[in-house]
Design a protein around this motif. Structure first.
Motif, PDB file in Angstrom:
ATOM      1  N   VAL A  67       1.198  -1.519   0.195  1.00  0.00           N
ATOM      2  CA  VAL A  67      -0.245  -0.124  -0.225  1.00  0.00           C
ATOM      3  C   VAL A  67       0.986   1.033   0.247  1.00  0.00           C
ATOM      4  CG1 VAL A  67      -1.992   1.240   1.584  1.00  0.00           C
ATOM      5  CG2 VAL A  67      -1.418  -1.393   1.292  1.00  0.00           C
ATOM      6  N   ALA A  68       1.855   1.434   0.905  1.00  0.00           N
ATOM      7  CA  ALA A  68       2.553   2.508   0.764  1.00  0.00           C
ATOM      8  C   ALA A  68       2.772   3.443  -0.593  1.00  0.00           C
ATOM      9  CB  ALA A  68       3.900   1.999   1.993  1.00  0.00           C
ATOM     10  N   PRO A  69       3.845   2.156  -1.315  1.00  0.00           N
ATOM     11  CA  PRO A  69       4.667   2.623  -3.165  1.00  0.00           C
ATOM     12  C   PRO A  69       3.156   3.466  -3.342  1.00  0.00           C
ATOM     13  CG  PRO A  69       5.281   0.507  -2.135  1.00  0.00           C
ATOM     14  CD  PRO A  69       4.304   0.460  -1.271  1.00  0.00           C
ATOM     15  N   MET A  70       2.057   2.823  -3.617  1.00  0.00           N
ATOM     16  CA  MET A  70       0.921   3.465  -4.187  1.00  0.00           C
ATOM     17  C   MET A  70       1.073   4.838  -3.680  1.00  0.00           C
ATOM     18  SD  MET A  70      -1.453   0.351  -4.131  1.00  0.00           S
ATOM     19  CE  MET A  70      -2.274   0.746  -5.894  1.00  0.00           C
ATOM     20  N   GLY A  71       1.083   5.539  -3.025  1.00  0.00           N
ATOM     21  CA  GLY A  71       1.278   7.265  -2.277  1.00  0.00           C
ATOM     22  C   GLY A  71       0.020   6.950  -3.216  1.00  0.00           C
ATOM     23  N   LYS A  72      -0.941   8.203  -3.339  1.00  0.00           N
ATOM     24  CA  LYS A  72      -2.190   8.809  -3.580  1.00  0.00           C
ATOM     25  C   LYS A  72      -2.971   8.012  -4.723  1.00  0.00           C
ATOM     26  CE  LYS A  72      -0.701  13.818  -4.018  1.00  0.00           C
ATOM     27  NZ  LYS A  72      -0.318  14.759  -4.596  1.00  0.00           N
ATOM     28  N   GLU A  73      -2.221   6.764  -4.701  1.00  0.00           N
ATOM     29  CA  GLU A  73      -3.437   5.751  -5.153  1.00  0.00           C
ATOM     30  C   GLU A  73      -3.784   4.757  -4.579  1.00  0.00           C
ATOM     31  OE1 GLU A  73      -4.230   6.058  -8.314  1.00  0.00           O
ATOM     32  OE2 GLU A  73      -2.848   8.493  -9.104  1.00  0.00           O
ATOM     33  N   GLY A  74      -3.584   4.759  -3.354  1.00  0.00           N
ATOM     34  CA  GLY A  74      -3.774   4.080  -2.885  1.00  0.00           C
ATOM     35  C   GLY A  74      -5.155   3.762  -2.191  1.00  0.00           C
ATOM     36  N   VAL A  75      -5.710   5.559  -2.229  1.00  0.00           N
ATOM     37  CA  VAL A  75      -7.339   4.995  -1.913  1.00  0.00           C
ATOM     38  C   VAL A  75      -7.996   4.484  -2.700  1.00  0.00           C
ATOM     39  CG1 VAL A  75      -8.894   6.899  -1.319  1.00  0.00           C
ATOM     40  CG2 VAL A  75      -6.697   7.369  -0.017  1.00  0.00           C
ATOM     41  N   THR A  76      -8.001   5.081  -3.375  1.00  0.00           N
ATOM     42  CA  THR A  76      -9.153   4.678  -5.096  1.00  0.00           C
ATOM     43  C   THR A  76      -8.505   3.004  -5.147  1.00  0.00           C
ATOM     44  OG1 THR A  76      -7.831   6.670  -6.469  1.00  0.00           O
ATOM     45  CG2 THR A  76      -8.716   3.904  -7.609  1.00  0.00           C
ATOM     46  N   ALA A  77      -7.176   2.363  -4.576  1.00  0.00           N
ATOM     47  CA  ALA A  77      -6.927   0.965  -4.905  1.00  0.00           C
ATOM     48  C   ALA A  77      -7.627   0.765  -3.955  1.00  0.00           C
ATOM     49  CB  ALA A  77      -5.768   0.636  -4.765  1.00  0.00           C
ATOM     50  N   VAL A  78      -7.485   0.666  -2.473  1.00  0.00           N
ATOM     51  CA  VAL A  78      -8.385   0.462  -1.415  1.00  0.00           C
ATOM     52  C   VAL A  78     -10.070   1.028  -1.536  1.00  0.00           C
ATOM     53  CG1 VAL A  78      -9.302   0.446   1.392  1.00  0.00           C
ATOM     54  CG2 VAL A  78      -7.168   0.729   0.351  1.00  0.00           C
ATOM     55  N   HIS A  79     -10.777   1.534  -2.159  1.00  0.00           N
ATOM     56  CA  HIS A  79     -12.018   1.368  -2.134  1.00  0.00           C
ATOM     57  C   HIS A  79     -11.686   0.348  -4.218  1.00  0.00           C
ATOM     58  CE1 HIS A  79     -13.411   4.634  -0.282  1.00  0.00           C
ATOM     59  NE2 HIS A  79     -12.119   5.407  -1.068  1.00  0.00           N
ATOM     60  N   ARG A 139      -2.186   6.334  13.569  1.00  0.00           N
ATOM     61  CA  ARG A 139      -1.831   7.404  13.276  1.00  0.00           C
ATOM     62  C   ARG A 139      -1.771   9.139  13.944  1.00  0.00           C
ATOM     63  NH1 ARG A 139      -8.778   7.813  11.679  1.00  0.00           N
ATOM     64  NH2 ARG A 139      -8.101   6.377  13.394  1.00  0.00           N
ATOM     65  N   SER A 140      -1.694   8.638  15.083  1.00  0.00           N
ATOM     66  CA  SER A 140      -0.920   9.428  16.001  1.00  0.00           C
ATOM     67  C   SER A 140       0.392   9.783  15.636  1.00  0.00           C
ATOM     68  CB  SER A 140      -0.806   8.852  17.656  1.00  0.00           C
ATOM     69  OG  SER A 140      -1.203   7.795  18.098  1.00  0.00           O
ATOM     70  N   GLN A 141       1.065   8.375  15.224  1.00  0.00           N
ATOM     71  CA  GLN A 141       3.233   8.635  15.375  1.00  0.00           C
ATOM     72  C   GLN A 141       2.647  10.221  13.858  1.00  0.00           C
ATOM     73  OE1 GLN A 141       3.594   4.798  14.311  1.00  0.00           O
ATOM     74  NE2 GLN A 141       3.219   4.124  15.997  1.00  0.00           N
ATOM     75  N   GLU A 142       4.188  10.288  13.710  1.00  0.00           N
ATOM     76  CA  GLU A 142       4.277  11.497  13.134  1.00  0.00           C
ATOM     77  C   GLU A 142       4.665  10.753  11.845  1.00  0.00           C
ATOM     78  OE1 GLU A 142       7.201  14.421  14.815  1.00  0.00           O
ATOM     79  OE2 GLU A 142       5.332  15.042  16.256  1.00  0.00           O
ATOM     80  N   ARG A 143       5.888  10.099  11.879  1.00  0.00           N
ATOM     81  CA  ARG A 143       6.274   9.056  10.297  1.00  0.00           C
ATOM     82  C   ARG A 143       5.345   8.346   9.616  1.00  0.00           C
ATOM     83  NH1 ARG A 143       9.241   3.722  13.594  1.00  0.00           N
ATOM     84  NH2 ARG A 143       6.662   2.894  14.430  1.00  0.00           N
ATOM     85  N   ILE A 144       3.913   8.810  10.162  1.00  0.00           N
ATOM     86  CA  ILE A 144       2.638   8.435   8.870  1.00  0.00           C
ATOM     87  C   ILE A 144       2.959   9.380   8.432  1.00  0.00           C
ATOM     88  CG2 ILE A 144       1.089   9.037  10.030  1.00  0.00           C
ATOM     89  CD1 ILE A 144      -1.003   6.784   9.683  1.00  0.00           C
ATOM     90  N   SER A 145       2.820   9.038   6.424  1.00  0.00           N
ATOM     91  CA  SER A 145       2.986  10.611   5.900  1.00  0.00           C
ATOM     92  C   SER A 145       0.866  10.238   5.651  1.00  0.00           C
ATOM     93  CB  SER A 145       3.123   9.488   4.436  1.00  0.00           C
ATOM     94  OG  SER A 145       2.244   8.796   3.929  1.00  0.00           O
ATOM     95  N   GLU A 146       0.926  11.536   4.869  1.00  0.00           N
ATOM     96  CA  GLU A 146      -0.763  12.278   4.768  1.00  0.00           C
ATOM     97  C   GLU A 146      -1.812  11.082   3.839  1.00  0.00           C
ATOM     98  OE1 GLU A 146      -2.013  14.413   6.083  1.00  0.00           O
ATOM     99  OE2 GLU A 146      -0.801  14.706   7.335  1.00  0.00           O
ATOM    100  N   ASP A 147      -0.453  10.510   2.609  1.00  0.00           N
ATOM    101  CA  ASP A 147      -1.677   9.232   2.003  1.00  0.00           C
ATOM    102  C   ASP A 147      -1.743   8.034   2.438  1.00  0.00           C
ATOM    103  OD1 ASP A 147      -0.555  11.070  -0.603  1.00  0.00           O
ATOM    104  OD2 ASP A 147       1.352  10.112  -1.015  1.00  0.00           O
ATOM    105  N   MET A 148      -0.825   7.446   3.956  1.00  0.00           N
ATOM    106  CA  MET A 148      -0.999   6.502   3.929  1.00  0.00           C
ATOM    107  C   MET A 148      -1.584   6.892   5.076  1.00  0.00           C
ATOM    108  SD  MET A 148       1.177   3.894   3.632  1.00  0.00           S
ATOM    109  CE  MET A 148       0.679   2.803   5.239  1.00  0.00           C
ATOM    110  N   ARG A 149      -2.420   8.520   5.456  1.00  0.00           N
ATOM    111  CA  ARG A 149      -2.968   8.064   6.870  1.00  0.00           C
ATOM    112  C   ARG A 149      -4.128   8.677   5.187  1.00  0.00           C
ATOM    113  NH1 ARG A 149      -2.614  11.058  11.143  1.00  0.00           N
ATOM    114  NH2 ARG A 149      -0.149  11.925  10.951  1.00  0.00           N
TER     115      ARG A 149
END
Length: 597
Positions: free
Chosen positions: A377-389, A416-426
């Motif tokens: 999921v992480a390498p997909m970046g912004k496409e992760g949301v679409t892929a999950v749906h 999600r409280s961890q700072e190392r999670i990216s916005e795309d992963m969030r």
């Protein structure tokens, strides 16, 4: 004879009284006579009266009848004195020899001390020379380094000067070129202006003629267009039947075009949802076009296969097997009664049978399984949301229901409280939470994680039941070793096409029990790899014989490799579990029987 000369010794016994009387007289006379003495500070005194007495005593002695005995006695005394003196001389010589030996010993001690001192001074001198040599070497290295730095600095300065000169040259060339181009442009513009001034009248006549021609052309075009529109309008509205038919044909054509366009899009999406496979799904038992083309036999076998035991080929602890069997039965009856599936969280160390149970659970309950991993999921970046749906839309179209297994779920479902999670992963996590917020009749969610303490609280809220897979104990290891020993060693040895031969002297039951005792802390996957290593070693040997030494050797290598992995894990585990270390959430998945650093 010292008494003769006035010494302290008495005269010898046996002499007559006359001498004694004469002696007394002499002594009386000596008291009256004058004495000649030498000063006492010289250390010696001489008495003349004693000499006179001696002479007088000698005369009397010559006339005495005991003169001979006195003389012999005096000789013996002299011999005794000489012997005593010789003894004293010998003793003195002995003392001299002892003093010489002592002097030699002292000289040897002094020489040894001198040698030790010379050795110490030599060592100190060598150390000092070595220190000086090292210092000189360090100074040479420092001088060489400074020389190299100076050389590099001079080279860099030279390069910078050359680059500055080159830049100045280029800028100067560009400036000259720019000035030249400007002069050429100025000359050309002046020439064109001169020509324009000279040809002004001719150009004005040409422009006027062209304007008249264009105006005539536009007027003719407008008249022609108006005539055509008027004729078409007259022909169209003169006959209302033809008008209605034309409008209907145009509308039908437009509707057909848009209908085909959107219909094909909907059809392709429906086919993709039912036949295709989302990109996040690594493995699935659901029918798709790719698997149908690659392996039609296996695809057809799925339709004729009957539900089997959910724990077939899976060896676990009895209490865990009983619990998993209840989960399998509940899932199967939920599928039959079209009920709501319960979500599971399976935690435990790798290689303990989580994925095997999920596949077997799906086949037992008559559902399709789909396996996805959180690391995709992480390498997909912004496409992760679409892929999950897409995954959940694809799962919702299944008639049999889908058992969605997310392996390594903590890779993208972490807090999600961890700072190392990216916005795309969030955003991807939020989409996952949105699609799993309610119980579903289409899919069953099964999460697997080695570190469940890192999962987000909302994910834990969506889990209905937690199943923990532990490392196998001694009894389970005996069953695992026997199972894989039969699968990879005994069964291939019975096949004549294979060259594997098992040593007949091996007691299989006792050997499996011995190997199970040695493999404390190993997972089921690691035990299966040991069996595969036995088979590979037999294939690699010339004879293909599997004996006890080969079995023990591969077991020892695997145990040593496991100990090394545990040592690595002990160094990396605190770093990975740092965010939740205060809550005591670190899981002890390491075997206590394996020594760790």
């Amino acid at each position: 004879m010292s008494w003769i000369f006035g010494g302290g010794s008495k005269p010898p016994q046996g002499s007559n009284n006359a001498p004694q009387q004469q002696n007394a007289q002499n002594q009386g006379q000596g008291a009256k006579s004058s004495k000649t003495t030498i000063p006492t500070d010289s250390g010696y005194s001489f008495d003349s009266e004693a000499l006179e007495r001696a002479a007088k005593a000698a005369k009397e002695l010559e006339h005495s009848k005991y003169a001979k005995e006195a003389f012999e006695l005096t000789k013996q005394q002299e011999v005794t004195n000489q012997l005593s003196n010789q003894a004293n001389i010998k003793q003195y010589e002995l003392q001299i020899e002892q003093m010489k030996g002592e002097q030699i010993r002292v000289q040897e001690d002094e020489r040894r001390k001198t040698l030790l001192e010379e050795a110490r001074m030599k060592k100190a001198r060598e150390e000092y020379q070595d220190q000086l040599a090292r210092q000189r070497h360090q100074d040479q290295l420092a001088t060489k380094a400074r020389a190299e730095e100076d050389s590099l600095r001079r080279q860099e300065e030279s390069i910078q000067r050359q680059e500055a000169l080159r830049r100045q040259t280029v800028e100067y060339e560009q400036d000259l070129r720019y000035k030249n181009d400007m002069k050429l442009l100025e000359a050309r513009l002046r020439g064109e202006a001169q020509v324009e001034r000279e040809n002004r009248d001719v150009r004005l006549e040409q422009v006027k003629a062209k304007a008249v021609e264009d105006r005539a052309t536009w007027q003719e075009s407008l008249r022609t267009s108006g005539d055509l529109v008027a004729k078409a309008y007259h022909a169209l509205f003169a006959d209302w039947t033809r008008t209605v038919r034309t409008v209907a044909q145009v509308g039908l054509l437009a509707g057909s075009i848009y209908g085909v366009k959107y219909g094909l899009g909907v059809g392709f999406r429906a086919a993709e949802a039912r036949i295709g496979k989302p990109s996040l799904v690594r493995q699935t038992s659901r029918l798709n076009a790719v698997d149908l083309v690659k392996s039609p036999v296996l695809t057809a076998r799925r339709f004729v296969s009957k539900p089997s035991d959910a724990l077939k080929g899976i060896i676990l602890k009895p209490e865990l097997e009983a619990r998993l069997r209840e989960v399998a039965i509940a899932t199967r009856h939920t599928k039959k009664n079209n009920g709501y599936y319960r979500n599971l969280l399976m935690c435990g160390p790798p290689g303990t049978g989580k994925t095997m149970f999920v596949k077997s659970l799906a086949l037992h309950s008559g559902m399709d399984y789909a396996i996805m991993t959180g690391g995709d999921v992480a390498p997909m970046g912004k496409e992760g949301v679409t892929a999950v749906h897409k995954v959940f839309d694809w799962a919702s179209t299944s008639r049999r229901g889908v058992l969605l297994f997310v392996d390594e779920a903590d890779a993208f479902l972490r807090k999600r409280s961890q700072e190392r999670i990216s916005e795309d992963m969030r955003a991807t996590l939020n989409a996952f939470l949105y699609r799993t917020g309610e119980q579903s009749q289409k899919f069953m969610l099964v999460l697997a994680s080695n570190q469940p303490e890192q999962l987000d609280w909302a994910i834990n809220d969506r889990v209905d039941e937690i199943v923990e897979f532990d490392l196998p104990d001694l009894a389970e290891r005996e069953r695992l070793v026997a199972h894989y020993y039969e699968k990879y060693v005994l069964q291939p040895s019975m096949d004549k096409r294979n060259k594997i031969t098992v040593d007949p002297s091996i007691d299989h039951t006792a050997k499996c029990r011995e190997i199970a005792a040695k493999t404390a802390g190993l997972s089921g996957r690691e035990i299966s790899k040991i069996a595969v290593a036995w088979q590979a070693a037999a294939y690699a040997s010339e004879t293909g014989v599997i004996d006890a030494n080969l079995l023990d050797e591969k077991v020892a290598l695997s145990v040593a490799a496991h100990a090394k992995k545990v040592q690595w894990a002990m160094h990396t585990l605190p770093l990975e579990s740092a965010p939740d270390a205060s809550a005591g959430s670190k899981r002890d998945y390491l075997s206590p029987s394996v020594p760790t650093s």
